[in-house]
Write a protein that holds these residues in place. Structure first.
Motif, PDB file in Angstrom:
ATOM      1  N   UNK A  58      43.938  37.227  30.212  1.00 31.90           N
ATOM      2  CA  UNK A  58      43.155  38.062  29.182  1.00 31.90           C
ATOM      3  C   UNK A  58      41.609  37.718  28.986  1.00 31.90           C
ATOM      4  N   UNK A  59      41.472  36.465  29.176  1.00 28.39           N
ATOM      5  CA  UNK A  59      39.925  36.186  28.929  1.00 28.39           C
ATOM      6  C   UNK A  59      39.209  36.530  30.198  1.00 28.39           C
ATOM      7  N   UNK A  61      39.892  39.188  31.966  1.00 26.42           N
ATOM      8  CA  UNK A  61      39.382  40.939  31.467  1.00 26.42           C
ATOM      9  C   UNK A  61      38.375  40.961  30.529  1.00 26.42           C
ATOM     10  N   UNK A  62      38.435  40.255  29.612  1.00 23.52           N
ATOM     11  CA  UNK A  62      37.177  40.231  28.524  1.00 23.52           C
ATOM     12  C   UNK A  62      36.011  39.869  29.067  1.00 23.52           C
ATOM     13  N   UNK A  63      35.948  39.028  29.805  1.00 23.03           N
ATOM     14  CA  UNK A  63      34.589  38.666  30.604  1.00 23.03           C
ATOM     15  C   UNK A  63      33.939  39.682  31.448  1.00 23.03           C
ATOM     16  N   UNK A  64      35.137  40.302  32.291  1.00 17.66           N
ATOM     17  CA  UNK A  64      34.658  41.496  33.232  1.00 17.66           C
ATOM     18  C   UNK A  64      34.095  42.681  32.121  1.00 17.66           C
ATOM     19  N   UNK A  65      34.960  42.952  31.310  1.00 16.12           N
ATOM     20  CA  UNK A  65      34.500  44.176  30.388  1.00 16.12           C
ATOM     21  C   UNK A  65      32.862  43.750  29.737  1.00 16.12           C
ATOM     22  N   UNK A  66      32.689  42.435  29.332  1.00 27.84           N
ATOM     23  CA  UNK A  66      31.380  42.340  28.880  1.00 27.84           C
ATOM     24  C   UNK A  66      30.431  42.123  30.000  1.00 27.84           C
ATOM     25  N   UNK A  97      29.985  37.028  21.294  1.00 29.47           N
ATOM     26  CA  UNK A  97      29.666  36.090  22.595  1.00 29.47           C
ATOM     27  C   UNK A  97      31.098  36.339  23.549  1.00 29.47           C
ATOM     28  N   UNK A  98      31.116  37.571  23.886  1.00 26.63           N
ATOM     29  CA  UNK A  98      32.406  37.726  24.651  1.00 26.63           C
ATOM     30  C   UNK A  98      32.405  36.842  25.700  1.00 26.63           C
ATOM     31  N   UNK A 104      35.860  30.122  27.585  1.00 27.47           N
ATOM     32  CA  UNK A 104      36.786  29.192  26.619  1.00 27.47           C
ATOM     33  C   UNK A 104      38.283  29.565  26.900  1.00 27.47           C
ATOM     34  N   UNK A 105      38.585  30.928  26.849  1.00 29.19           N
ATOM     35  CA  UNK A 105      39.915  31.268  26.920  1.00 29.19           C
ATOM     36  C   UNK A 105      40.428  31.069  28.328  1.00 29.19           C
TER      37      UNK A 105
END
Length: 159
Positions: A58-59, A61-66, A97-98, A104-105
């Protein structure tokens, strides 16, 4: 007479000494995180270990989106890139700060999956670094973007 300025209010979008310091510490922590150190073996239930893996994904995925949202304006440095724009939608509506949240995630999730106390400690060090790095970055963003204070009140720093 030589004057060295570490003024964080760099209007040109060029990294300062403080920027290089934050990024250097960050790189060292990334390198240390991947070392195969067994400080203390933790014993987690299988379901918890695999929950950590899900958290890491999930972390990611969030990083790729950002990263896709930032596109060509990405920089490892806290000083905003020249001609950058404030992004407040998508991943940036979840956290101010995604990318830091993503790192961190991912490191926390993998530390759980690997059942590694050492990786937990490095994850905590990264969280502390990103906390102070983001405070510095937010000072610069508030100067560059007058609307940043409203965004800051509506959106959490990290998830």
């Amino acid at each position: 007479k030589i004057i060295i300025s570490i003024n964080p209010l760099n209007k040109l979008g060029k990294p300062t000494i403080k920027d290089y310091l934050y990024v250097s510490i960050q790189l060292v922590l990334f390198l240390v995180y991947v070392l195969p150190v067994e400080l203390w073996v933790l014993h987690f239930a299988e379901w918890l270990r695999y929950s950590g893996l899900v958290l890491a994904i999930l972390g990611l995925v969030l990083g790729i989106m950002a990263l896709l949202q930032i596109n060509t304006k990405i920089s490892p440095f806290p000083t905003p890139v020249l001609k950058s724009q404030l992004i407040t939608n998508g991943a940036f509506s979840i956290a101010r700060h995604p990318i830091y949240t993503s790192v961190i995630t991912m490191t926390l999730g993998y530390a759980v999956f690997d059942a590694s106390l050492f990786k937990f400690i490095i994850c905590l060090a990264l969280w502390l670094l990103f906390y102070f790095k983001s405070k510095y970055e937010e000072q610069l963003l508030a100067e560059k973007f007058p609307q940043y204070s409203d965004y800051k009140q509506q959106t959490r720093r990290f998830i």
